[in-house]
Design an enzyme around this catalytic site. Structure first.
Site, PDB file in Angstrom:
ATOM      1  N   GLY A  55      -3.226   2.713   7.325  1.00 16.48           N
ATOM      2  CA  GLY A  55      -3.837   2.995   6.032  1.00 16.48           C
ATOM      3  C   GLY A  55      -3.255   2.189   4.884  1.00 16.48           C
ATOM      4  N   TYR A  74      -3.406  19.939  -3.150  1.00 12.45           N
ATOM      5  CA  TYR A  74      -3.456  18.477  -3.263  1.00 12.45           C
ATOM      6  C   TYR A  74      -3.571  18.068  -4.730  1.00 12.45           C
ATOM      7  CZ  TYR A  74      -4.711  13.646  -2.195  1.00 12.45           C
ATOM      8  OH  TYR A  74      -4.723  12.276  -2.117  1.00 12.45           O
TER       9      TYR A  74
END
Length: 262
Positions: A22, A162
């Site tokens: 990633g 988050y």
């Protein structure tokens, strides 16, 4: 993507977490192409070592190193940073990239998930900054780059922890930046705030919804109507790691296709 002239990071030595794939892998590869030495860590130690081997195969030996790291664990941080500094001949860039998420509103989210996400996304950034700063002081100018998210500005109630964790990263980055500046250190600290990027973290959406519907949902509210690519974030990090950004600190660099503006 058209590359700019190489060696924008000549002489830089970077420690990058979450680098087995990633964004972390993209940053490590780009940094190496621009002249930096890189030390990759990830909870997937084999994945990080594979990335380092690929970088060395492209650029020659002694460009990249790797180690397994659970960023939530405080004790290994000083040891790994010392290992990295010894391997690379110092440390001038820290990239706190490792991050995770969990689904749930404030009532449905479990305490375990809250602690797990805050541990990886916030406490680990604190550990990284705390234990890297002594090394960065020895190799000024230095740069700390903390990967946050546009979720720091635009919240989704289904991603409570988050959202909170990424807002905390933005605030922590400013605190570190101002602390370094008031000490007259040539060490900057900035945060990068991506929108959805085409990495493994969004693959479940594609598997569940199909590509067309997944892209439609993930880019809803994004003026550019596309997902970002890992290199979009890697180039932002390249700028912040380089001396080109020597007057940039406590900044929130949004790499989100304009999503946080609307």
């Amino acid at each position: 993507m058209t590359d700019l002239p190489a060696h924008r990071l000549a002489g830089k030595r970077a420690y990058i977490t979450g680098a087995a794939g990633g964004l972390g892998a993209a940053m490590a590869q780009l940094f190496a192409r621009h002249g930096a030495k890189v030390f990759l860590t990830d909870i997937d130690g084999d994945g990080a070592r594979a990335q380092a081997a690929a970088i060395n195969a492209e650029h020659g030996d002694s460009v990249a190193w790797a180690a397994a790291q659970n960023v939530r664990e405080e004790a290994p941080w000083p040891l790994l940073l010392e290992q990295a500094a010894q391997a690379m001949g110092g440390l001038s860039v820290l990239v706190n990239n490792a991050g995770i998420g969990a689904l749930g509103g404030v009532e449905s989210l479990t305490t375990k998930d809250w602690q797990r996400v805050m541990g990886v996304n916030v406490e680990a950034v604190y550990f990284g900054c705390k234990y890297a700063l002594p090394w960065l002081k020895q190799s000024q100018p230095g740069s700390i780059i903390n990967i946050s998210s546009m979720a720091a500005f635009k919240v989704d109630p289904d991603y409570t922890v988050y959202n909170a964790s990424k807002a905390a990263v933005a605030s922590l980055s400013k605190s570190v930046a101002i602390d370094c500046a008031r000490q007259q250190l040539a060490i900057r600290c900035n945060s990068i705030h991506p929108a959805f990027i085409r990495t493994g973290i969004v693959e479940p959406f594609f598997q569940q919804l199909g590509e067309e519907e997944a892209i439609r949902k993930l880019t809803r509210g994004n003026p550019m109507r596309r997902l970002g690519e890992p290199d979009d974030v890697a180039y932002a990090a390249l700028y912040l790691a380089s001396d080109e950004s020597r007057y940039v600190t406590a900044a929130e660099l949004r790499v989100d296709g304009g999503a946080s503006a609307v």
